[in-house]
Design a protein around this motif. Structure first.
Motif, short mmCIF file in Angstrom:
data_model
loop_
_atom_site.label_atom_id
_atom_site.label_comp_id
_atom_site.label_asym_id
_atom_site.label_seq_id
_atom_site.Cartn_x
_atom_site.Cartn_y
_atom_site.Cartn_z
N SER A 213 0.75 -1.22 -0.17
CA SER A 213 -0.16 0.05 -0.04
C SER A 213 0.80 1.20 0.01
CB SER A 213 -1.10 -0.01 1.29
OG SER A 213 -0.23 -0.18 2.51
N GLY A 214 0.31 2.18 -0.37
CA GLY A 214 1.06 3.58 -0.52
C GLY A 214 0.06 4.78 -1.27
N ARG A 215 0.71 5.58 -1.63
CA ARG A 215 0.11 6.95 -2.21
C ARG A 215 1.07 7.57 -3.15
NH1 ARG A 215 -4.64 9.48 -0.22
NH2 ARG A 215 -4.39 8.79 2.19
N PRO A 216 0.75 7.57 -4.51
CA PRO A 216 1.58 8.19 -5.45
C PRO A 216 1.98 9.64 -5.13
CG PRO A 216 -0.47 7.96 -6.40
CD PRO A 216 -0.57 7.53 -5.20
N ALA A 217 2.95 10.02 -5.86
CA ALA A 217 3.21 11.71 -5.46
C ALA A 217 2.30 12.62 -6.33
CB ALA A 217 4.68 11.84 -5.91
N GLN A 218 1.86 11.97 -7.53
CA GLN A 218 1.05 12.74 -8.41
C GLN A 218 -0.43 12.86 -8.01
OE1 GLN A 218 1.51 11.50 -12.30
NE2 GLN A 218 0.69 13.67 -13.29
N SER A 219 -1.12 13.80 -8.18
CA SER A 219 -2.40 14.26 -7.80
C SER A 219 -3.13 13.40 -8.72
CB SER A 219 -3.06 15.61 -8.11
OG SER A 219 -2.22 16.63 -7.40
N PRO A 220 -4.33 12.69 -8.41
CA PRO A 220 -5.19 12.99 -6.86
C PRO A 220 -4.48 12.17 -5.76
CG PRO A 220 -6.25 11.69 -8.51
CD PRO A 220 -5.28 11.91 -9.33
N ARG A 221 -3.36 11.59 -5.85
CA ARG A 221 -3.00 10.80 -4.85
C ARG A 221 -3.84 9.69 -4.04
NH1 ARG A 221 0.96 13.79 -1.06
NH2 ARG A 221 1.72 11.65 -1.20
N LEU A 222 -4.44 8.92 -5.05
CA LEU A 222 -5.20 7.98 -4.61
C LEU A 222 -4.58 6.73 -3.86
CD1 LEU A 222 -7.42 6.96 -7.88
CD2 LEU A 222 -8.37 8.02 -5.50
N LEU A 223 -4.98 6.45 -2.63
CA LEU A 223 -4.46 5.61 -1.62
C LEU A 223 -4.73 4.13 -2.22
CD1 LEU A 223 -3.45 4.98 1.18
CD2 LEU A 223 -5.74 4.61 1.83
N HIS A 224 -3.58 3.35 -2.68
CA HIS A 224 -3.66 2.13 -3.07
C HIS A 224 -3.30 1.09 -2.22
CE1 HIS A 224 0.52 3.52 -4.55
NE2 HIS A 224 0.63 2.41 -3.71
N THR A 225 -3.52 -0.25 -2.57
CA THR A 225 -3.11 -1.45 -1.65
C THR A 225 -2.45 -2.31 -2.65
OG1 THR A 225 -5.24 -2.58 -1.68
CG2 THR A 225 -5.04 -1.03 -0.15
N ALA A 226 -2.00 -3.52 -2.22
CA ALA A 226 -1.37 -4.44 -2.95
C ALA A 226 -2.58 -5.24 -3.96
CB ALA A 226 -0.69 -5.81 -2.42
N ASP A 227 -3.79 -5.04 -3.55
CA ASP A 227 -4.97 -5.61 -4.07
C ASP A 227 -5.62 -4.76 -5.36
OD1 ASP A 227 -4.73 -7.52 -2.09
OD2 ASP A 227 -6.64 -6.57 -1.10
N THR A 228 -4.88 -3.64 -5.68
CA THR A 228 -5.40 -2.78 -6.73
C THR A 228 -4.15 -2.42 -7.83
OG1 THR A 228 -4.45 -0.66 -5.52
CG2 THR A 228 -6.57 -1.52 -4.98
N CYS A 229 -4.75 -2.09 -8.92
CA CYS A 229 -3.68 -1.35 -10.05
C CYS A 229 -4.64 -0.18 -10.32
CB CYS A 229 -3.45 -2.38 -10.90
SG CYS A 229 -4.72 -3.02 -11.93
N GLN A 230 -3.66 0.83 -10.68
CA GLN A 230 -4.14 2.01 -11.09
C GLN A 230 -3.98 2.29 -12.40
OE1 GLN A 230 -2.89 5.77 -8.58
NE2 GLN A 230 -1.87 6.19 -10.52
N LEU A 231 -5.24 3.05 -12.99
CA LEU A 231 -5.14 3.48 -14.40
C LEU A 231 -5.19 4.89 -14.58
CD1 LEU A 231 -5.69 2.96 -17.49
CD2 LEU A 231 -7.95 3.18 -17.07
N GLU A 232 -4.04 5.67 -15.18
CA GLU A 232 -4.19 6.96 -15.68
C GLU A 232 -4.36 7.27 -16.91
OE1 GLU A 232 -1.56 10.87 -15.16
OE2 GLU A 232 -0.37 9.02 -14.78
N VAL A 233 -5.51 7.84 -17.49
CA VAL A 233 -5.89 8.12 -18.87
C VAL A 233 -5.53 9.64 -19.07
CG1 VAL A 233 -7.62 8.34 -20.32
CG2 VAL A 233 -8.04 6.73 -18.74
N THR A 234 -4.57 9.83 -20.11
CA THR A 234 -4.16 11.15 -20.38
C THR A 234 -4.36 11.21 -21.88
OG1 THR A 234 -2.15 10.69 -18.85
CG2 THR A 234 -2.26 12.55 -20.13
N LEU A 235 -4.89 12.54 -22.09
CA LEU A 235 -5.14 12.96 -23.45
C LEU A 235 -4.11 14.34 -23.67
CD1 LEU A 235 -6.83 12.93 -26.16
CD2 LEU A 235 -8.19 14.53 -25.02
N VAL A 236 -3.08 14.16 -24.64
CA VAL A 236 -2.35 15.04 -24.87
C VAL A 236 -2.21 15.63 -26.33
CG1 VAL A 236 0.26 15.69 -24.35
CG2 VAL A 236 -0.81 14.23 -23.04
#
Ligand SMILES: *[C@@H]1O[C@H](CO)[C@@H](O)[C@H](O)[C@H]1NC(C)=O
Ligand SMILES: *[C@@H]1O[C@H](CO)[C@@H](O)[C@H](O)[C@H]1NC(C)=O
Ligand SMILES: *[C@@H]1O[C@H](CO)[C@@H](O)[C@H](O)[C@H]1NC(C)=O
Ligand SMILES: *[C@@H]1O[C@H](CO)[C@@H](O)[C@H](O)[C@H]1NC(C)=O
Ligand SMILES: *[C@@H]1O[C@H](CO)[C@@H](O)[C@H](O)[C@H]1NC(C)=O
Ligand SMILES: *[C@@H]1O[C@H](CO)[C@@H](O)[C@H](O)[C@H]1NC(C)=O
Ligand SMILES: *[C@@H]1O[C@H](CO)[C@@H](O)[C@H](O)[C@H]1NC(C)=O
Length: 419
Positions: A213-236
């Motif tokens: 578990s932990g929290r990334p440095a980048q906003s919105p800094r969602l609290l994650h655990t080892a049971d999760t994975c994160q998706l960041e969608v970026t349109l550039v």
């Protein structure tokens, strides 16, 4: 199955190199560190697996088919989670939770690439599966918000024809596979782009797994655990079709039985990690053991997401949707067979006023996908510290006053004894 390139990380190697990325090191605010560890470490031991051995594996397709398949395998003492991400069809993920540390994924590419991919994706042994579902990112939406006077109340603007994400060309995810951060990026642009809107632009899906578990440095800094994975969608860098274009994403999922997953909003008084956002939106698939999607209703129009670049993110209600009206996901059909109980909703980012994609041609939004109870934000160490000071100061004054009285009394009695 063909050749495989893989990257793994374990809890132990994380301690050496991962700390600076998403360990506790980040929120070591002096004496607050111990407090935060006590607060965050305690609940996770009870809820799910505290740490998992996570491996990311790109499973290459048959020669000549440039298709991406990412298998995230997260092994705990009693369970294994499988997240299968793919850009075969629209970007999609199949998540499967099993009650054994030994379950495996089996991929039959010739079946998966055929018109009837049913059975092309299996998690074995089948009877170890406790929960499974899927998310499909079907369309990129764009709305014109210049003239709101003729727009239906529930729309952010007049819709332009959406971009079907099934008709995107996606990069080779092996190139962005990073074993240190357990992440990789699907970056795509439309195959047919007559107006050259994506000549200098792309839509990216960055997938990241976590071994603790932990929290990334980048906003919105969602609290994650080892049971999760994160998706960041970026349109550039994509050219919008109007001066005031708002973008959105259409997301489809599988219902459990006849019902759609439920959408819940959770409120919090604490906004330390996502300034001025007091809400957490959640999609829950049902009773435990089950899965969830979680996000803060905020997107950002700058890379360094802060208060001044924060855009509201609005989620429409989930509706049962006919499968044929959605772009078809081969990996979902491969695992679940020909399902009909799809539900879909729209996410839209921004409002007609305030910051927007038009500022820097940049938009990013993050969500967490996981199994088990969603991570719950406890009050942050900073807020607790402020509360402790606020409540503590009068206490100290009282205590100090009491001591003074006691000492005075003692002095007084000393005098008396002399007399
Ligand atoms: C992706 O890149 C890897 C390594 O560069 C290569 O082995 C693989 O064949 C590529 N996959 C596709 C579909 O082109
Ligand atoms: C693993 O499962 C067994 C049997 O179900 C249980 O007794 C044990 O407490 C579990 N261990 C953990 C770490 O959850
Ligand atoms: C893979 O699927 C094809 C049909 O698409 C089938 O003929 C073949 O036997 C399968 N291979 C394995 C190893 O199951
Ligand atoms: C906005 O729409 C209304 C109604 O259709 C129209 O009367 C008005 O001229 C439009 N304004 C602009 C700036 O296009
Ligand atoms: C893409 O970028 C190049 C160089 O920066 C520029 O000349 C070109 O006009 C851009 N194309 C579009 C469609 O924005
Ligand atoms: C966008 O803004 C420019 C300059 O303000 C204007 O000339 C143009 O007509 C606008 N385009 C649209 C589609 O509103
Ligand atoms: C999402 O928005 C688009 C454009 O307004 C619409 O065509 C589509 O039906 C919406 N999808 C859902 C699931 O509401």
């Amino acid at each position: 199955m063909t050749d495989v390139s893989s990257a793994s990380s374990t809890y132990c190697s994380m301690c050496d190199c991962g700390e600076s990325h998403w360990g506790w090191g980040q929120y070591a605010r002096g004496p607050m560190l111990l407090l935060s560890q006590l607060l965050f470490a305690a609940p996770f031991g009870l809820l799910g697996e505290e740490t998992r051995q996570v491996s990311l594996e790109v499973i290459h397709s048959l020669p000549g088919f440039p298709q991406n398949l990412l298998h995230i395998r997260a092994v705990g003492t009693n369970s294994t989670l499988h997240y299968v991400w793919s850009s075969l069809g629209p970007p999609a993920v199949v998540l499967v939770a099993t009650n054994t540390p030994h379950s495996v994924l089996s991929v039959n590419w010739s079946c998966l690439l055929s018109p009837e991919p049913d059975g092309g994706l299996l998690v074995l042994p089948k009877d170890s599966i406790q929960f499974s579902s899927a998310l499909v990112f079907t369309r990129l939406l764009e709305f014109d918000s210049t003239n709101m006077s003729e727009v239906a109340a529930d729309l952010p603007g007049i819709p332009y024809p959406p971009y079907s994400l099934a008709k995107f060309f996606w990069n080779n995810i092996t190139d962005s596979l990073d074993p240190a951060t357990l992440s990789t990026t699907f970056r795509g642009h439309p195959v047919h782009d007559p107006n050259k809107a994506f000549a200098n632009g792309s839509l990216a899906f960055k997938v990241q797994a976590f071994s603790r578990s932990g929290r990334p440095a980048q906003s919105p800094r969602l609290l994650h655990t080892a049971d999760t994975c994160q998706l960041e969608v970026t349109l550039v860098g994509a050219s919008p079709r109007g001066n005031h274009s708002l973008f959105g994403l259409e997301v489809a999922t599988l219902g459990q039985g006849p019902d759609c997953p439920s959408m819940r909003k959770q409120h919090s008084i604490d906004d330390e990690y996502a300034p001025a956002v007091f809400q957490l939106d959640q999609l829950l698939w049902g009773s435990l053991p089950s899965g969830f999607v979680q996000w803060r209703p905020v997107a950002f129009s700058k890379k360094q997401g802060g208060r001044e670049s924060a855009l509201p993110c609005h989620a429409s209600p989930l509706h049962p949707t006919l499968a044929y009206s959605l772009p078809k996901s081969p990996i979902v059909q491969a695992f679940f067979g020909s399902q009909s109980n799809f539900c879909a909703f729209n996410l839209t980012f921004g409002a007609s006023t305030g910051p927007g994609y038009w500022d820097q041609h940049y938009l990013s939004w993050s969500m967490l996908l996981g199994v088990g109870p969603p991570p719950v934000d406890s009050l942050s160490p900073l807020v607790l510290g402020i509360m402790a000071v606020a409540l503590g100061a009068p206490g100290l004054v009282l205590l100090g006053g009491g001591l003074v009285l006691l000492l005075r009394h003692k002095q007084y009695s000393d005098y008396q004894s002399i007399n």
